[in-house]
Design a protein around this motif. Structure first.
Motif, PDB file in Angstrom:
ATOM      1  N   TYR A 166      -4.936   6.128   1.330  1.00 29.85           N
ATOM      2  CA  TYR A 166      -3.953   5.189   1.868  1.00 29.85           C
ATOM      3  C   TYR A 166      -4.645   3.915   2.352  1.00 29.85           C
ATOM      4  CZ  TYR A 166       0.435   3.867   4.157  1.00 29.85           C
ATOM      5  OH  TYR A 166       1.599   3.236   4.521  1.00 29.85           O
ATOM      6  N   GLY A 167      -4.106   2.788   1.895  1.00 27.70           N
ATOM      7  CA  GLY A 167      -4.659   1.507   2.289  1.00 27.70           C
ATOM      8  C   GLY A 167      -5.313   0.763   1.141  1.00 27.70           C
ATOM      9  N   VAL A 168      -5.543   1.450   0.006  1.00 27.37           N
ATOM     10  CA  VAL A 168      -6.111   0.812  -1.177  1.00 27.37           C
ATOM     11  C   VAL A 168      -4.963   0.407  -2.095  1.00 27.37           C
ATOM     12  CG1 VAL A 168      -7.627   1.094  -3.178  1.00 27.37           C
ATOM     13  CG2 VAL A 168      -8.200   2.213  -1.004  1.00 27.37           C
ATOM     14  N   THR A 169      -4.897  -0.854  -2.484  1.00 29.74           N
ATOM     15  CA  THR A 169      -3.822  -1.294  -3.375  1.00 29.74           C
ATOM     16  C   THR A 169      -4.032  -0.698  -4.765  1.00 29.74           C
ATOM     17  OG1 THR A 169      -5.056  -3.321  -3.902  1.00 29.74           O
ATOM     18  CG2 THR A 169      -3.427  -3.447  -2.132  1.00 29.74           C
ATOM     19  N   PHE A 170      -2.921  -0.483  -5.462  1.00 32.04           N
ATOM     20  CA  PHE A 170      -2.976   0.235  -6.733  1.00 32.04           C
ATOM     21  C   PHE A 170      -3.843  -0.470  -7.771  1.00 32.04           C
ATOM     22  CE2 PHE A 170       1.157   2.961  -6.497  1.00 32.04           C
ATOM     23  CZ  PHE A 170       0.767   3.412  -5.253  1.00 32.04           C
ATOM     24  N   GLU A 171      -3.827  -1.801  -7.796  1.00 35.99           N
ATOM     25  CA  GLU A 171      -4.599  -2.523  -8.806  1.00 35.99           C
ATOM     26  C   GLU A 171      -6.110  -2.422  -8.571  1.00 35.99           C
ATOM     27  OE1 GLU A 171      -3.247  -5.703  -5.802  1.00 35.99           O
ATOM     28  OE2 GLU A 171      -2.401  -3.926  -6.788  1.00 35.99           O
ATOM     29  N   LYS A 172      -6.506  -1.894  -7.404  1.00 37.32           N
ATOM     30  CA  LYS A 172      -7.924  -1.736  -7.084  1.00 37.32           C
ATOM     31  C   LYS A 172      -8.334  -0.268  -6.991  1.00 37.32           C
ATOM     32  CE  LYS A 172      -8.333  -6.144  -4.635  1.00 37.32           C
ATOM     33  NZ  LYS A 172      -8.717  -6.818  -3.360  1.00 37.32           N
ATOM     34  N   CYS A 203       2.175  16.255 -12.243  1.00 38.35           N
ATOM     35  CA  CYS A 203       2.017  14.858 -11.849  1.00 38.35           C
ATOM     36  C   CYS A 203       3.326  14.362 -11.248  1.00 38.35           C
ATOM     37  CB  CYS A 203       1.631  13.995 -13.057  1.00 38.35           C
ATOM     38  SG  CYS A 203       1.287  12.261 -12.653  1.00 38.35           S
ATOM     39  N   VAL A 204       3.239  13.670 -10.118  1.00 40.75           N
ATOM     40  CA  VAL A 204       4.415  13.129  -9.429  1.00 40.75           C
ATOM     41  C   VAL A 204       4.182  11.649  -9.157  1.00 40.75           C
ATOM     42  CG1 VAL A 204       5.903  13.264  -7.389  1.00 40.75           C
ATOM     43  CG2 VAL A 204       4.864  15.350  -8.310  1.00 40.75           C
ATOM     44  N   ILE A 205       5.156  10.818  -9.535  1.00 50.49           N
ATOM     45  CA  ILE A 205       5.097   9.373  -9.300  1.00 50.49           C
ATOM     46  C   ILE A 205       6.289   8.974  -8.448  1.00 50.49           C
ATOM     47  CG2 ILE A 205       5.039   7.072 -10.338  1.00 50.49           C
ATOM     48  CD1 ILE A 205       4.064   8.386 -12.934  1.00 50.49           C
ATOM     49  N   HIS A 206       6.031   8.254  -7.372  1.00 48.40           N
ATOM     50  CA  HIS A 206       7.092   7.776  -6.482  1.00 48.40           C
ATOM     51  C   HIS A 206       6.966   6.265  -6.339  1.00 48.40           C
ATOM     52  CE1 HIS A 206       9.823   7.181  -3.250  1.00 48.40           C
ATOM     53  NE2 HIS A 206       8.919   7.151  -2.288  1.00 48.40           N
ATOM     54  N   THR A 207       8.068   5.531  -6.550  1.00 50.53           N
ATOM     55  CA  THR A 207       8.034   4.069  -6.482  1.00 50.53           C
ATOM     56  C   THR A 207       9.142   3.523  -5.589  1.00 50.53           C
ATOM     57  OG1 THR A 207       9.458   3.793  -8.433  1.00 50.53           O
ATOM     58  CG2 THR A 207       7.071   3.887  -8.814  1.00 50.53           C
ATOM     59  N   HIS A 208       8.921   2.279  -5.119  1.00 56.48           N
ATOM     60  CA  HIS A 208       9.899   1.556  -4.294  1.00 56.48           C
ATOM     61  C   HIS A 208      10.216   0.204  -4.928  1.00 56.48           C
ATOM     62  CE1 HIS A 208       8.242   3.513  -0.294  1.00 56.48           C
ATOM     63  NE2 HIS A 208       8.977   4.366  -1.001  1.00 56.48           N
ATOM     64  N   ILE A 212       0.822  -1.218   0.000  1.00 58.88           N
ATOM     65  CA  ILE A 212       0.000   0.000   0.000  1.00 58.88           C
ATOM     66  C   ILE A 212       0.857   1.270   0.000  1.00 58.88           C
ATOM     67  CG2 ILE A 212      -1.940  -1.122   1.147  1.00 58.88           C
ATOM     68  CD1 ILE A 212      -1.056   0.300   3.751  1.00 58.88           C
ATOM     69  N   ASP A 213       2.179   1.105  -0.028  1.00 59.93           N
ATOM     70  CA  ASP A 213       3.069   2.265   0.020  1.00 59.93           C
ATOM     71  C   ASP A 213       3.397   2.768  -1.387  1.00 59.93           C
ATOM     72  OD1 ASP A 213       3.287   2.423   2.856  1.00 59.93           O
ATOM     73  OD2 ASP A 213       4.563   0.651   2.796  1.00 59.93           O
ATOM     74  N   THR A 214       4.065   3.899  -1.424  1.00 57.26           N
ATOM     75  CA  THR A 214       4.335   4.734  -2.613  1.00 57.26           C
ATOM     76  C   THR A 214       3.045   5.433  -3.031  1.00 57.26           C
ATOM     77  OG1 THR A 214       4.011   3.152  -4.429  1.00 57.26           O
ATOM     78  CG2 THR A 214       6.181   3.193  -3.361  1.00 57.26           C
ATOM     79  N   HIS A 215       3.180   6.406  -3.916  1.00 56.84           N
ATOM     80  CA  HIS A 215       2.057   7.272  -4.192  1.00 56.84           C
ATOM     81  C   HIS A 215       2.239   8.014  -5.510  1.00 56.84           C
ATOM     82  CE1 HIS A 215       3.996   7.669  -0.193  1.00 56.84           C
ATOM     83  NE2 HIS A 215       4.813   8.431  -0.878  1.00 56.84           N
ATOM     84  N   ILE A 216       1.121   8.435  -6.060  1.00 57.75           N
ATOM     85  CA  ILE A 216       1.090   9.238  -7.276  1.00 57.75           C
ATOM     86  C   ILE A 216       0.135  10.400  -7.019  1.00 57.75           C
ATOM     87  CG2 ILE A 216       0.763   9.249  -9.773  1.00 57.75           C
ATOM     88  CD1 ILE A 216       0.677   6.155  -9.620  1.00 57.75           C
ATOM     89  N   SER A 217       0.512  11.575  -7.443  1.00 61.43           N
ATOM     90  CA  SER A 217      -0.365  12.730  -7.266  1.00 61.43           C
ATOM     91  C   SER A 217      -0.550  13.461  -8.586  1.00 61.43           C
ATOM     92  CB  SER A 217       0.201  13.693  -6.218  1.00 61.43           C
ATOM     93  OG  SER A 217       1.457  14.197  -6.626  1.00 61.43           O
ATOM     94  N   LEU A 218      -1.670  14.165  -8.690  1.00 62.25           N
ATOM     95  CA  LEU A 218      -1.984  14.924  -9.895  1.00 62.25           C
ATOM     96  C   LEU A 218      -2.612  16.252  -9.500  1.00 62.25           C
ATOM     97  CD1 LEU A 218      -2.236  14.982 -13.031  1.00 62.25           C
ATOM     98  CD2 LEU A 218      -4.526  13.991 -12.731  1.00 62.25           C
ATOM     99  N   ASN A 263      18.895   5.062  -1.433  1.00 61.26           N
ATOM    100  CA  ASN A 263      18.486   4.004  -0.501  1.00 61.26           C
ATOM    101  C   ASN A 263      16.976   3.986  -0.266  1.00 61.26           C
ATOM    102  OD1 ASN A 263      21.238   5.404   0.721  1.00 61.26           O
ATOM    103  ND2 ASN A 263      21.398   3.196   0.460  1.00 61.26           N
ATOM    104  N   HIS A 264      16.230   4.460  -1.262  1.00 65.85           N
ATOM    105  CA  HIS A 264      14.784   4.640  -1.062  1.00 65.85           C
ATOM    106  C   HIS A 264      13.973   4.262  -2.295  1.00 65.85           C
ATOM    107  CE1 HIS A 264      11.410   7.681   0.267  1.00 65.85           C
ATOM    108  NE2 HIS A 264      10.944   6.470   0.014  1.00 65.85           N
ATOM    109  N   GLY A 265      14.254   4.883  -3.436  1.00 62.22           N
ATOM    110  CA  GLY A 265      13.459   4.576  -4.619  1.00 62.22           C
ATOM    111  C   GLY A 265      13.586   5.619  -5.701  1.00 62.22           C
ATOM    112  N   LEU A 266      12.565   5.687  -6.538  1.00 60.03           N
ATOM    113  CA  LEU A 266      12.580   6.551  -7.716  1.00 60.03           C
ATOM    114  C   LEU A 266      11.467   7.588  -7.642  1.00 60.03           C
ATOM    115  CD1 LEU A 266      13.025   3.790 -10.464  1.00 60.03           C
ATOM    116  CD2 LEU A 266      14.825   5.036  -9.221  1.00 60.03           C
ATOM    117  N   LEU A 267      11.686   8.709  -8.329  1.00 59.62           N
ATOM    118  CA  LEU A 267      10.709   9.784  -8.388  1.00 59.62           C
ATOM    119  C   LEU A 267      10.695  10.325  -9.808  1.00 59.62           C
ATOM    120  CD1 LEU A 267       8.891  11.455  -6.359  1.00 59.62           C
ATOM    121  CD2 LEU A 267      10.732  13.138  -6.370  1.00 59.62           C
TER     122      LEU A 267
END
Length: 250
Positions: free
Chosen positions: A54-60, A105-110, A34-40, A170-174
């Motif tokens: 927060y708490g909803v999986t991306f595929e849903k 638009c901002v995309i953050h991944t782990h 449920i972590d990482t996030h995208i904003s628009l 040590n965290h991820g991509l943006l």
């Protein structure tokens, strides 16, 4: 699905687009439970942006799961009340939306490969055509712990500078974009570049393109001809989940 009566058309279309992007990030296996996030940013309300419940999986993820918040992280609409927003997501995204009017638009991944490259001292190497999109064209930000502190925002913005993408050490991509298709294109290429690097470094000696070719290739990626390709790629990606449209646009 038709928009709810209480919402204007522009916001509803933005919610449907963002929900589709969440589904695509899941489709291309760039999620972390449920972590990482995208904003628009809302095009007609520049002080407000949408982020995931927060708490909803991306595929849903659905349009109605998204939350409209302001730059202080406060929920704007009564119909979004009760939805939980990730604090770390707010800190990272609000910093960039507030500082850069060109970032919508901002995309953050782990992802495992993205984090692996972020942990390598040399960072992203010019090993592939995908990586050359970011040759001398990507920012880095040192890890400061889970991004709960508002004080980190100024440092994040300073490190980002004028770039569209960043490797969070040590965290991820943006990845960011002036529109949703651009942000998706950036994170797709960055993630693929990291996957290629991890695979290449597990093999024999590495071969690097000449510096002049690296410089030429990144200019090709930045040319005006790239925009129609980015839009075509976005539409092609959406076709992968078109059978889910009646589900995510709810």
């Amino acid at each position: 699905m038709a928009k709810p009566d209480y919402m204007d058309e522009q916001e509803w279309q933005a919610r449907c687009q963002l929900a589709a992007l969440y589904r695509l990030i899941a489709y291309y296996k760039m999620t972390d439970l449920i972590d990482t996030h995208i904003s628009l940013r809302l095009p007609h309300e520049p002080a407000h942006f949408l982020i995931n419940r927060y708490g909803v999986t991306f595929e849903k993820m659905k349009a109605s799961d998204l939350v409209k918040i302001d730059h202080d992280g406060k929920i704007v609409e009564s119909f979004d009340e009760g939805k939980m927003v990730n604090v770390a997501g707010f800190v990272i995204h609000s910093a960039l939306h507030h500082a850069r009017a060109d970032i919508n638009c901002v995309i953050h991944t782990h992802t495992a490969d993205g984090i692996a490259v972020s942990a390598q001292e040399q960072g992203l190497l010019p090993l592939s055509q995908h990586a050359l999109k970011f040759y001398n064209n990507i920012a880095y930000h040192e890890y400061e712990g889970i991004a709960f502190s508002l004080e980190e925002r100024d440092r994040l913005v300073a490190d980002m500078g004028h770039y569209r993408c960043m490797i969070l050490r040590n965290h991820g991509l943006l990845a960011t974009g002036n529109h949703i298709a651009r942000a998706f294109h950036e994170i797709y290429f960055l993630e693929r570049a990291c996957q290629i690097q991890v695979k290449a470094m597990s093999g024999g000696n590495l071969h690097f393109p000449k510096t002049t070719i690296c410089e030429y290739t990144v200019q090709q990626f930045e040319s005006p001809m790239a925009e129609p390709i980015i839009q075509a790629a976005w539409q092609a990606a959406l076709s992968q989940i078109e059978d889910l449209q009646t589900d995510y646009c709810q």
